[in-house]
Scaffold this motif. Structure first.
Motif, PDB file in Angstrom:
ATOM      1  N   THR A  25      42.176  52.775  48.902  1.00 27.55           N
ATOM      2  CA  THR A  25      41.276  51.792  49.505  1.00 27.55           C
ATOM      3  C   THR A  25      40.152  51.512  48.523  1.00 27.55           C
ATOM      4  O   THR A  25      39.531  52.460  48.003  1.00 27.55           O
ATOM      5  CB  THR A  25      40.680  52.310  50.830  1.00 27.55           C
ATOM      6  N   VAL A  27      36.476  50.045  47.746  1.00 25.82           N
ATOM      7  CA  VAL A  27      35.228  49.736  48.446  1.00 25.82           C
ATOM      8  C   VAL A  27      34.300  49.045  47.458  1.00 25.82           C
ATOM      9  O   VAL A  27      33.930  49.621  46.425  1.00 25.82           O
ATOM     10  CB  VAL A  27      34.566  51.004  48.999  1.00 25.82           C
ATOM     11  N   THR A  29      30.913  46.038  46.781  1.00 27.81           N
ATOM     12  CA  THR A  29      29.597  45.636  47.308  1.00 27.81           C
ATOM     13  C   THR A  29      29.709  44.498  48.320  1.00 27.81           C
ATOM     14  O   THR A  29      28.803  44.295  49.127  1.00 27.81           O
ATOM     15  CB  THR A  29      28.686  45.190  46.147  1.00 27.81           C
ATOM     16  N   GLU A  30      30.841  43.755  48.279  1.00 30.42           N
ATOM     17  CA  GLU A  30      31.006  42.608  49.175  1.00 30.42           C
ATOM     18  C   GLU A  30      32.067  42.829  50.255  1.00 30.42           C
ATOM     19  O   GLU A  30      32.272  41.972  51.116  1.00 30.42           O
ATOM     20  CB  GLU A  30      31.392  41.359  48.362  1.00 30.42           C
ATOM     21  N   GLY A  31      32.752  43.971  50.197  1.00 35.90           N
ATOM     22  CA  GLY A  31      33.787  44.190  51.199  1.00 35.90           C
ATOM     23  C   GLY A  31      34.684  45.358  50.830  1.00 35.90           C
ATOM     24  O   GLY A  31      34.482  46.032  49.822  1.00 35.90           O
ATOM     25  N   CYS A  32      35.690  45.560  51.674  1.00 38.75           N
ATOM     26  CA  CYS A  32      36.575  46.715  51.540  1.00 38.75           C
ATOM     27  C   CYS A  32      38.018  46.249  51.675  1.00 38.75           C
ATOM     28  O   CYS A  32      38.336  45.401  52.516  1.00 38.75           O
ATOM     29  CB  CYS A  32      36.227  47.730  52.631  1.00 38.75           C
ATOM     30  N   SER A  33      38.910  46.783  50.822  1.00 41.14           N
ATOM     31  CA  SER A  33      40.316  46.390  50.893  1.00 41.14           C
ATOM     32  C   SER A  33      41.004  47.086  52.057  1.00 41.14           C
ATOM     33  O   SER A  33      40.493  48.050  52.626  1.00 41.14           O
ATOM     34  CB  SER A  33      41.029  46.743  49.582  1.00 41.14           C
ATOM     35  N   GLU A  34      42.200  46.613  52.380  1.00 40.37           N
ATOM     36  CA  GLU A  34      43.048  47.325  53.327  1.00 40.37           C
ATOM     37  C   GLU A  34      43.541  48.619  52.672  1.00 40.37           C
ATOM     38  O   GLU A  34      43.628  48.726  51.456  1.00 40.37           O
ATOM     39  CB  GLU A  34      44.253  46.466  53.702  1.00 40.37           C
ATOM     40  N   VAL A  58      43.948  41.464  48.092  1.00 42.86           N
ATOM     41  CA  VAL A  58      42.855  41.457  49.067  1.00 42.86           C
ATOM     42  C   VAL A  58      42.631  40.041  49.569  1.00 42.86           C
ATOM     43  O   VAL A  58      43.013  39.055  48.923  1.00 42.86           O
ATOM     44  CB  VAL A  58      41.552  42.002  48.450  1.00 42.86           C
ATOM     45  N   GLU A  60      39.712  38.573  50.105  1.00 45.68           N
ATOM     46  CA  GLU A  60      38.579  37.935  49.435  1.00 45.68           C
ATOM     47  C   GLU A  60      38.035  38.871  48.363  1.00 45.68           C
ATOM     48  O   GLU A  60      38.329  40.065  48.356  1.00 45.68           O
ATOM     49  CB  GLU A  60      37.484  37.596  50.453  1.00 45.68           C
ATOM     50  N   LEU A  62      35.958  41.440  46.488  1.00 47.54           N
ATOM     51  CA  LEU A  62      35.229  42.586  47.040  1.00 47.54           C
ATOM     52  C   LEU A  62      33.889  42.823  46.350  1.00 47.54           C
ATOM     53  O   LEU A  62      33.130  43.706  46.758  1.00 47.54           O
ATOM     54  CB  LEU A  62      36.086  43.851  46.909  1.00 47.54           C
TER      55      LEU A  62
END
Length: 592
Positions: A25, A27, A29-34, A58, A60, A62
């Motif tokens: 996974t 992580v 600053t803008e989001g987290c992957s599946e 992803v 979008e 990340l």
């Protein structure tokens, strides 16, 4: 849809690969992957020594990837996996490195920071602060202090090697090496020593006896004699025949030509009995040594006990076999001092104290952790094996050693009362014994080589500290380094008043010295008293990724290579070459 390329490196050691499922996974600053399974069709992923790459899609972008979460789940049966590192290539083509160098056991997960080192006060976002604190909370539960024997330095809370956290256990081949090495150490120790044939030819001679105090396996007991102890009443008449300068013994002492070794620490130590009918014996001798006109160190008087009323003084003018036997008793005492105090206590057990405190107080992202980990590696494991097999009740010591059967415990308890922080600082230790003059002792190669390696190590540590600590205030404000230092003193050394270990650090110079003590104790000092194998300055696991640190490492390696070359040149043609402090012979840690 944005895509990140994830590259995963598996270790080269035995059984490092895995057939379990591995998920990742990312992580940012803008989001987290599946949570993504890393698996390639018709391919055996994560084999020993493999470097495998995978695409992670992803929804979008990340942002900057700050953490990587890796999970291992059982496929058929649990299969441990050693991950060296992960790199992530973002959609714009930039790479981020995430050092791991850990085992994933059972259904375990690890969360990795990128390879840049950060002090705690430099972490700004809540996500990395939480990760940092969570790692330390877990470490403090995993690495617990325990008193193995009263009055000892504290050790790890584990009775057996297999009880240790997996990350600090020996790799399989290291476990085999331990068994083989301590067997060889008892069967044929001479093969570990340069110039052995020459030593065997001349071992009975006084010059060889004296030389061993300078460059043998225990070169830390000889000291300048500034006043003859009352308990050692050597008179001028006794030794005048051995003196070469037309001076009395008192005048020779004042001129700085007399040295002494005193094994008072062995007084009162219970001797072993390997079986009811095989008693062993211990002496607590004193030996007076003379620097002659050719700068050779020669024994001129030996007393085999601390009480002069009960112990005669042996002299070179005595019968050949009386004098030889007296020297053998001194060598026997030196062996006990070397094995128990110089080697076990002052390198192995002390490095374990530093190691446990490091794991408890410094997260993997801390520059001091990255600096120290190559020198701490496997130390706790080898010490645990020693407590399990070597110095335990009915272990090797009890079966073969005169201080076995509890004497070794008594001896270390006594020695702990004289172990101070300053005595681990190489220049201070040399000066305190009055043996720092190269003019007076020109063949004290342990001292000369040790100074060079100490200064090179200190210079390297200074370079690294200077990168992350731009002021003394930065040291004072680093709560983790302060907790580390306090843990060493208050828990590892049990807050013994006499030890004078610092409980806090106020300046960069104090931090540099503290870290230098740890690295030198675990590497060069241990090599000097243990005839080590390989090699200071080599860092196969890249915990640091910053270019300035790598430049400092290159400079350090160059300095060490120059020292090795100078030692090689000095040794050319010598019948007794001294290589124990040559950097190309110094292991990074006590267990490598």
């Amino acid at each position: 849809m944005p895509s990140y390329t994830v590259t995963v490196a598996t270790g080269n050691q035995w059984f490092a690969g895995t057939d379990d499922y591995v998920y990742i996974t990312l992580v940012g600053t803008e989001g987290c992957s599946e949570r993504t399974l890393l698996d390639k069709a018709l391919y055996n992923d994560f084999e020993r020594g493999a470097i495998d790459s995978y695409d992670v899609k992803v929804g979008e972008n990340l942002g900057d990837i700050v953490l990587v979460k890796i999970e291992k789940k059982k496929y058929w049966m649990l299969d441990d996996w050693y991950c060296r590192y992960v790199t992530v290539k973002n959609p714009s083509g930039d790479y981020v490195e995430f050092p791991c160098f850990r085992w994933l056991v059972d259904d375990k997960e690890v969360v990795l920071r990128d390879g840049r080192a950060f002090l705690p006060q430099d972490d700004k976002s809540s996500i990395v602060k939480q990760h940092r604190q969570k790692e330390l909370d877990h470490r403090r539960k995993t690495y617990r202090w325990k008193e193995w024997q009263p009055g000892f330095p504290m050790s790890i809370d584990a009775n057996r090697h297999r009880d240790l956290p997996r990350d600090i256990q020996f790799d399989s081949e290291k476990g085999v090496d331990f068994i083989l090495n301590y067997s060889k150490a008892y069967v044929q120790p001479s093969v570990l020593m340069k110039g052995t044939e020459y030593v065997m030819q001349h071992w009975k001679e006084d010059f060889m006896f004296g030389y061993q105090f300078l460059n043998g396996c225990n070169p830390v007991v000889i000291q300048k004699c500034t006043k003859l102890p009352e308990k050692f009443p050597v008179t001028d008449d006794m030794v005048s025949v051995s003196l070469e300068r037309d001076m009395t013994l008192e005048e020779e002492i004042k001129a700085g030509n007399i040295y002494i070794v005193d094994y008072e620490m062995l007084e009162g130590i219970k001797a072993n009995s390997t079986d009811p009918s095989t008693l062993q014996y211990l002496a607590a001798p004193m030996c007076l040594l003379y620097r002659n006109l050719r700068n050779k160190i020669l024994p001129i008087a030996i007393q085999l006990g601390q009480d002069p009323d009960e112990n005669p003084i042996f002299l070179p003018t005595d019968g050949q076999y009386d004098w030889q036997l007296a020297k053998i008793w001194v060598r026997s005492a030196d062996f006990q001092h070397h094995q128990n105090i110089t080697h076990l206590l002052r390198t192995h057990l002390m490095t374990e104290v530093f190691g446990i405190a490091m794991y408890r107080q410094l997260p993997a992202v801390h520059p001091a952790f990255k600096l120290l980990i190559p020198h701490i590696r496997f130390t706790i494991a080898i010490n645990t094996k020693a407590r399990e097999q070597l110095i335990c009740e009915c272990g090797i010591f009890d079966k073969a050693n005169a201080t076995g059967g509890g004497g070794h415990v008594q001896l270390i308890q006594k020695a702990m009362k004289t172990l101070t922080y300053r005595s681990l600082c190489f220049p201070d230790a040399i000066k305190s014994r009055g043996v720092d003059s190269t003019e007076e002792l020109p063949t004290y190669f342990y001292r000369d080589d040790g100074y060079k390696v100490w200064e090179a190590t200190k210079s390297f540590v200074s370079d690294v500290v200077g990168i992350y600590y731009t002021s003394d205030e930065r040291v004072q404000g680093d709560e983790e380094i302060q907790a580390f230092v306090k843990d060493v003193c208050s828990f590892g050394m049990q807050d013994f008043d006499h030890c004078e270990f610092p409980k806090s650090l106020k300046t960069r110079e104090e931090l540099i010295e503290f870290l230098t003590v740890i690295i030198f104790t675990a590497s060069a000092q241990h090599a000097a008293v243990n005839f080590g194998q390989l090699y200071l300055g080599m860092y196969p696991d890249e915990h640091f990724i910053e270019r300035p640190v790598k430049t400092a490492m290159e400079r350090f390696r160059k300095q060490l290579a120059e020292i090795s070359s100078s030692i090689k040149r000095r040794n050319e043609g010598k019948k007794l070459p001294y290589y124990n402090m040559s950097p190309n012979k110094i292991p990074n840690s006590v267990a490598v």
